[in-house]
Design an enzyme around this catalytic site. Structure first.
Site, short mmCIF file in Angstrom:
data_model
loop_
_atom_site.label_atom_id
_atom_site.label_comp_id
_atom_site.label_asym_id
_atom_site.label_seq_id
_atom_site.Cartn_x
_atom_site.Cartn_y
_atom_site.Cartn_z
N ARG A 50 0.86 -1.06 -0.11
CA ARG A 50 0.06 0.01 -0.07
C ARG A 50 0.71 1.20 0.04
O ARG A 50 0.45 2.16 -0.89
CB ARG A 50 -0.85 -0.08 1.16
CG ARG A 50 -2.03 1.03 1.14
CD ARG A 50 -3.00 0.94 2.23
NE ARG A 50 -2.53 1.12 3.76
CZ ARG A 50 -3.29 1.09 4.79
NH1 ARG A 50 -4.73 0.70 4.74
NH2 ARG A 50 -2.76 1.04 5.69
N LYS A 149 -2.82 6.88 1.26
CA LYS A 149 -2.50 7.03 2.72
C LYS A 149 -1.38 8.27 2.85
O LYS A 149 -0.29 8.07 2.94
CB LYS A 149 -1.93 5.97 3.41
CG LYS A 149 -2.27 5.84 4.65
CD LYS A 149 -2.32 4.50 5.58
CE LYS A 149 -2.23 4.98 7.16
NZ LYS A 149 -3.45 5.46 7.73
N GLU A 182 -16.27 6.50 4.99
CA GLU A 182 -15.54 5.83 5.97
C GLU A 182 -15.50 6.59 7.23
O GLU A 182 -16.30 7.65 7.41
CB GLU A 182 -14.13 5.58 5.78
CG GLU A 182 -13.17 6.79 5.38
CD GLU A 182 -11.85 6.37 4.87
OE1 GLU A 182 -11.23 5.25 5.30
OE2 GLU A 182 -11.40 7.55 4.32
N1 PMP Z 1 -9.28 4.92 6.96
C1 PMP Z 1 -8.55 5.99 7.44
C2 PMP Z 1 -8.51 7.17 6.90
C3 PMP Z 1 -7.57 5.64 8.11
O1 PMP Z 1 -6.55 6.45 8.44
C4 PMP Z 1 -7.18 4.14 8.39
C5 PMP Z 1 -5.80 3.87 9.34
N2 PMP Z 1 -5.77 4.24 10.56
C6 PMP Z 1 -8.28 3.34 8.35
C7 PMP Z 1 -9.17 3.54 7.39
C8 PMP Z 1 -7.91 2.00 8.52
O2 PMP Z 1 -6.93 1.26 7.88
P1 PMP Z 1 -6.05 0.11 8.27
O3 PMP Z 1 -6.91 -1.01 8.84
O4 PMP Z 1 -5.18 -0.46 7.41
O5 PMP Z 1 -5.39 0.35 9.72
#
Ligand code: PMP
Length: 298
Positions: A50, A149, A182
């Protein structure tokens, strides 16, 4: 706590980045948050994949190979000697001048922090949490795809401020069409009539590593899953709702905007998925070799 900065392993006091770094000046960079459980780095390959995908989209060339990044991350964890830890991997555009032009930044800065993480209190898993819907839409994919990210978290931070002001730990974020995207640092799921649903990523969500793990766990358990378009009404009338994320793992949600979800208690499928996730988390990782001498310069 130890911090890798551009080839050197430093203490918290020693680790510094220039004020001319475009990560600092413009939020120009990308990052990952990764957990270490009992000496296993959870889904490290997926996190590094990622990271490189985020870098590719923002035209940032990470100055080491995928393999080197993996090994350096493992070596940094080994050097800290922590069995349970949080890894923050950051690659910024690097030092440049006061203009935004990334061409002025010859070398990206690579930072790997291995320390501890601020977790949600354990009681939240027993009682579940409440959410409010943020007034601020998630950044549309055409502007800065939330699958990247990036170091630009202001959109999420402003929504988080709204959550804090409402006295709840997380905010629900919608996209510009008003569909569920989200939360500020978590993905969101709901359960209706035995089916597990989550917004498809084009609604404006990060492709969470925990989200993917939960979808896999559910499919393996024979639970029907759907990545789809959801509105607030779907969440309000769901049987169960939960968040997923590296820090949260699987966090039950029992109230959104004052609407009780299901019976107002963490749901059965939510608890079951949390148990299965916690079983998986120590098995599904890359083992840290704490005995091997760290090759990182000190
Ligand atoms: N959405 C956002 C905006 C995030 O920053 C994160 C990570 N903290 C997630 C979803 C969850 O992703 P992950 O399961 O890879 O931590």
């Amino acid at each position: 706590m130890l911090i890798y900065v551009d080839g050197k392993l430093l203490t918290k006091e020693e680790a510094k980045v220039s004020v001319f770094d475009h990560g600092y000046l413009y939020g120009d960079g990308i990052f990952e948050g990764i957990r270490v459980y009992e000496g296993n780095v959870f889904r490290l390959k997926e996190h590094i994949d990622r990271l490189y995908e985020s870098a590719h989209t923002i035209c940032l060339e990470i100055p080491m190979s995928h393999k080197e990044m993996t090994q350096t991350t493992l070596d940094t964890v080994a050097a800290t000697n922590l069995r349970d830890a949080y890894i923050r991997l950051v690659v910024s555009r690097g030092m440049g001048d006061l203009g935004i032009d990334p061409a002025k930044c010859p070398k990206p800065t690579v930072v790997i922090i291995v320390g501890s993480i601020a977790l949600y209190p354990e009681e939240f898993y027993e009682t579940g949490i409440s959410l409010v819907t943020s007034s601020i839409p998630r950044i549309p994919c055409q502007c800065l795809d939330p699958r990247v990210k990036s170091l630009n978290y202001l959109n999420n931070i402003m929504a988080k401020i709204e959550a804090r002001r409402a006295g709840v730990p997380e905010a629900l974020m919608l996209n510009q069409e008003g569909h569920v995207a989200e939360c500020t640092a978590d993905n969101i799921f709901m359960v209706k009539d035995g089916e597990l649903k989550t917004p498809d990523l084009l609604q404006g969500a990060l492709g969470g590593i925990t989200r993917a793990a939960v979808l896999e766990i559910a499919r393996d358990a024979g639970i029907p899953t759907e990545e789809t378009v959801l509105a607030k009404h779907d969440l309000y009338t769901a049987d169960e709702c939960f968040l997923t994320g590296t820090a949260a793992e699987v966090m039950p949600v029992i109230d959104i905007d004052g609407r009780t979800i299901g019976n107002g208690k963490p749901g059965k499928m939510t608890n079951d998925l949390l148990d299965r996730f916690r079983e998986l988390r120590v098995r599904d990782g890359i083992k840290v070799n704490y005995e091997a001498a760290a090759t990182v310069e000190r």
